[in-house]
Design a protein around this motif. Structure first.
Motif, PDB file in Angstrom:
ATOM      1  N   ALA A  50       4.847  -6.579  39.473  1.00 44.93           N
ATOM      2  CA  ALA A  50       5.070  -5.139  39.635  1.00 44.93           C
ATOM      3  C   ALA A  50       6.507  -4.825  39.260  1.00 44.93           C
ATOM      4  N   GLN A  51       6.670  -3.938  38.332  1.00 44.33           N
ATOM      5  CA  GLN A  51       8.020  -3.506  37.957  1.00 44.33           C
ATOM      6  C   GLN A  51       8.302  -2.195  38.676  1.00 44.33           C
ATOM      7  N   CYS A  52       7.952  -1.062  38.070  1.00 45.43           N
ATOM      8  CA  CYS A  52       8.193   0.213  38.758  1.00 45.43           C
ATOM      9  C   CYS A  52       7.190   0.400  39.887  1.00 45.43           C
ATOM     10  N   GLY A  53       6.011  -0.224  39.768  1.00 45.64           N
ATOM     11  CA  GLY A  53       5.020  -0.190  40.834  1.00 45.64           C
ATOM     12  C   GLY A  53       4.036   0.953  40.762  1.00 45.64           C
ATOM     13  N   TYR A  54       4.197   1.859  39.817  1.00 45.19           N
ATOM     14  CA  TYR A  54       3.325   3.031  39.788  1.00 45.19           C
ATOM     15  C   TYR A  54       1.861   2.666  39.520  1.00 45.19           C
ATOM     16  N   CYS A  55       1.620   1.736  38.627  1.00 47.55           N
ATOM     17  CA  CYS A  55       0.247   1.347  38.302  1.00 47.55           C
ATOM     18  C   CYS A  55      -0.290   0.279  39.253  1.00 47.55           C
ATOM     19  N   THR A  56       0.580  -0.342  40.026  1.00 51.78           N
ATOM     20  CA  THR A  56       0.208  -1.505  40.828  1.00 51.78           C
ATOM     21  C   THR A  56      -0.941  -1.258  41.798  1.00 51.78           C
ATOM     22  N   PRO A  57      -0.976  -0.153  42.552  1.00 49.88           N
ATOM     23  CA  PRO A  57      -2.110   0.041  43.462  1.00 49.88           C
ATOM     24  C   PRO A  57      -3.460   0.037  42.742  1.00 49.88           C
ATOM     25  N   ALA A  58      -3.508   0.681  41.597  1.00 49.49           N
ATOM     26  CA  ALA A  58      -4.759   0.731  40.833  1.00 49.49           C
ATOM     27  C   ALA A  58      -5.125  -0.648  40.294  1.00 49.49           C
ATOM     28  N   ILE A  59      -4.143  -1.380  39.814  1.00 48.85           N
ATOM     29  CA  ILE A  59      -4.407  -2.724  39.297  1.00 48.85           C
ATOM     30  C   ILE A  59      -4.891  -3.634  40.423  1.00 48.85           C
ATOM     31  N   LEU A  60      -4.280  -3.529  41.587  1.00 46.97           N
ATOM     32  CA  LEU A  60      -4.668  -4.383  42.712  1.00 46.97           C
ATOM     33  C   LEU A  60      -6.111  -4.152  43.140  1.00 46.97           C
ATOM     34  N   VAL A  61      -6.509  -2.905  43.308  1.00 42.47           N
ATOM     35  CA  VAL A  61      -7.887  -2.659  43.755  1.00 42.47           C
ATOM     36  C   VAL A  61      -8.886  -3.010  42.656  1.00 42.47           C
ATOM     37  N   THR A  62      -8.517  -2.767  41.405  1.00 40.92           N
ATOM     38  CA  THR A  62      -9.406  -3.119  40.291  1.00 40.92           C
ATOM     39  C   THR A  62      -9.560  -4.635  40.197  1.00 40.92           C
ATOM     40  N   ALA A  63      -8.463  -5.366  40.361  1.00 41.37           N
ATOM     41  CA  ALA A  63      -8.528  -6.830  40.342  1.00 41.37           C
ATOM     42  C   ALA A  63      -9.340  -7.358  41.515  1.00 41.37           C
ATOM     43  N   LYS A  64      -9.229  -6.718  42.661  1.00 45.53           N
ATOM     44  CA  LYS A  64     -10.022  -7.126  43.827  1.00 45.53           C
ATOM     45  C   LYS A  64     -11.512  -7.029  43.513  1.00 45.53           C
ATOM     46  N   ALA A  65     -11.912  -5.918  42.925  1.00 48.36           N
ATOM     47  CA  ALA A  65     -13.327  -5.741  42.562  1.00 48.36           C
ATOM     48  C   ALA A  65     -13.766  -6.805  41.562  1.00 48.36           C
ATOM     49  N   LEU A  66     -12.921  -7.091  40.591  1.00 46.27           N
ATOM     50  CA  LEU A  66     -13.249  -8.122  39.594  1.00 46.27           C
ATOM     51  C   LEU A  66     -13.468  -9.471  40.263  1.00 46.27           C
ATOM     52  N   LEU A  67     -12.527  -9.871  41.142  1.00 48.80           N
ATOM     53  CA  LEU A  67     -12.617 -11.200  41.752  1.00 48.80           C
ATOM     54  C   LEU A  67     -13.758 -11.309  42.747  1.00 48.80           C
ATOM     55  N   GLU A  68     -14.189 -10.192  43.295  1.00 54.36           N
ATOM     56  CA  GLU A  68     -15.376 -10.242  44.159  1.00 54.36           C
ATOM     57  C   GLU A  68     -16.635 -10.454  43.336  1.00 54.36           C
ATOM     58  N   GLU A  69     -16.665  -9.877  42.147  1.00 53.50           N
ATOM     59  CA  GLU A  69     -17.834 -10.037  41.275  1.00 53.50           C
ATOM     60  C   GLU A  69     -17.775 -11.343  40.482  1.00 53.50           C
ATOM     61  N   HIS A  70     -16.565 -11.740  40.073  1.00 50.82           N
ATOM     62  CA  HIS A  70     -16.354 -12.953  39.271  1.00 50.82           C
ATOM     63  C   HIS A  70     -15.224 -13.771  39.907  1.00 50.82           C
ATOM     64  N   PRO A  71     -15.538 -14.593  40.911  1.00 52.81           N
ATOM     65  CA  PRO A  71     -14.495 -15.342  41.630  1.00 52.81           C
ATOM     66  C   PRO A  71     -13.679 -16.283  40.748  1.00 52.81           C
ATOM     67  N   HIS A  72     -14.215 -16.657  39.589  1.00 49.85           N
ATOM     68  CA  HIS A  72     -13.513 -17.557  38.665  1.00 49.85           C
ATOM     69  C   HIS A  72     -13.377 -16.866  37.313  1.00 49.85           C
ATOM     70  N   ALA A  73     -12.836 -15.659  37.336  1.00 54.62           N
ATOM     71  CA  ALA A  73     -12.729 -14.852  36.121  1.00 54.62           C
ATOM     72  C   ALA A  73     -11.830 -15.522  35.081  1.00 54.62           C
ATOM     73  N   SER A  74     -12.220 -15.368  33.837  1.00 53.06           N
ATOM     74  CA  SER A  74     -11.399 -15.870  32.734  1.00 53.06           C
ATOM     75  C   SER A  74     -10.295 -14.860  32.423  1.00 53.06           C
ATOM     76  N   ARG A  75      -9.330 -15.276  31.654  1.00 53.17           N
ATOM     77  CA  ARG A  75      -8.248 -14.366  31.239  1.00 53.17           C
ATOM     78  C   ARG A  75      -8.843 -13.163  30.496  1.00 53.17           C
ATOM     79  N   ASP A  76      -9.849 -13.395  29.674  1.00 51.46           N
ATOM     80  CA  ASP A  76     -10.476 -12.286  28.944  1.00 51.46           C
ATOM     81  C   ASP A  76     -11.172 -11.314  29.900  1.00 51.46           C
ATOM     82  N   GLN A  77     -11.813 -11.830  30.943  1.00 48.90           N
ATOM     83  CA  GLN A  77     -12.446 -10.951  31.927  1.00 48.90           C
ATOM     84  C   GLN A  77     -11.396 -10.148  32.693  1.00 48.90           C
ATOM     85  N   ILE A  78     -10.289 -10.782  33.028  1.00 50.84           N
ATOM     86  CA  ILE A  78      -9.203 -10.077  33.717  1.00 50.84           C
ATOM     87  C   ILE A  78      -8.658  -8.980  32.809  1.00 50.84           C
TER      88      ILE A  78
END
Length: 172
Positions: free
Chosen positions: A108-136
């Motif tokens: 996180a640099q300025c942090g403005y996008c961070t909340p959205a990235i965090l919740v989106t990544a959470k959803a990804l890892l719940e659906e794909h616990p071993h996500a590839s870099r391309d999936q991320i």
């Protein structure tokens, strides 16, 4: 002559939803988006106000476990549903592994996008616990970050993925 109604008299819509795991009731003006209801009526300002056009992704939250752009969802559509914002990521006073990894790796640099990235990544890892870099990369492609260049973000999601797997294995 223009007559303006007091703000309280405009709150004609009501809903009950699970916000970050807790049932909340809220009254608001029927034209408000979920983003506006969260920030203005419920005081959850972690979700950011970006472009209001659905192009930047800064307002992403999880609606029934799926990432949505809260600037494009009307508040009235959320009655009886579950909303997770960045404020609801941690448990029992502890940061979520994604939050820890973002802090540790400078994602996180300025942090403005961070909340959205965090919740989106959470959803990804719940659906794909071993996500590839391309999936991320694909999952986070809807959230614009103007500061990091994304490499630290991808590395933080991967580090959190390992930590979550370790926690899951330890709980077995």
């Amino acid at each position: 002559m223009l007559i303006t109604l007091p703000t309280e008299s405009q709150k004609t819509s009501h809903l009950r939803m699970a916000l970050n795991g807790e049932q909340v009731d809220v009254s608001f003006a029927p034209y408000k988006t979920l983003l506006e209801v969260l920030r203005e009526d419920l005081g959850h300002t972690g979700t950011k106000h970006g472009c209001e056009l659905g192009e930047c992704g800064a307002c992403a939250v999880l609606l029934d476990g799926k990432p949505v752009l809260s600037c494009l969802v009307l508040g009235v559509e959320c009655d009886g549903r579950s909303v997770l914002t960045v404020e609801g990521l941690g448990l029992d006073g502890h940061l979520h592994p994604l939050q820890d990894a973002f802090a540790d790796l400078g994602a996180a640099q300025c942090g403005y996008c961070t909340p959205a990235i965090l919740v989106t990544a959470k959803a990804l890892l719940e659906e794909h616990p071993h996500a590839s870099r391309d999936q991320i990369r694909a999952a986070l492609s809807g959230v614009l970050c103007r500061c990091t260049g994304y490499l630290q973000i991808f590395e933080a999601v991967e580090a959190a993925m390992v930590k979550i797997a370790e926690q899951r294995d330890a709980a077995k």
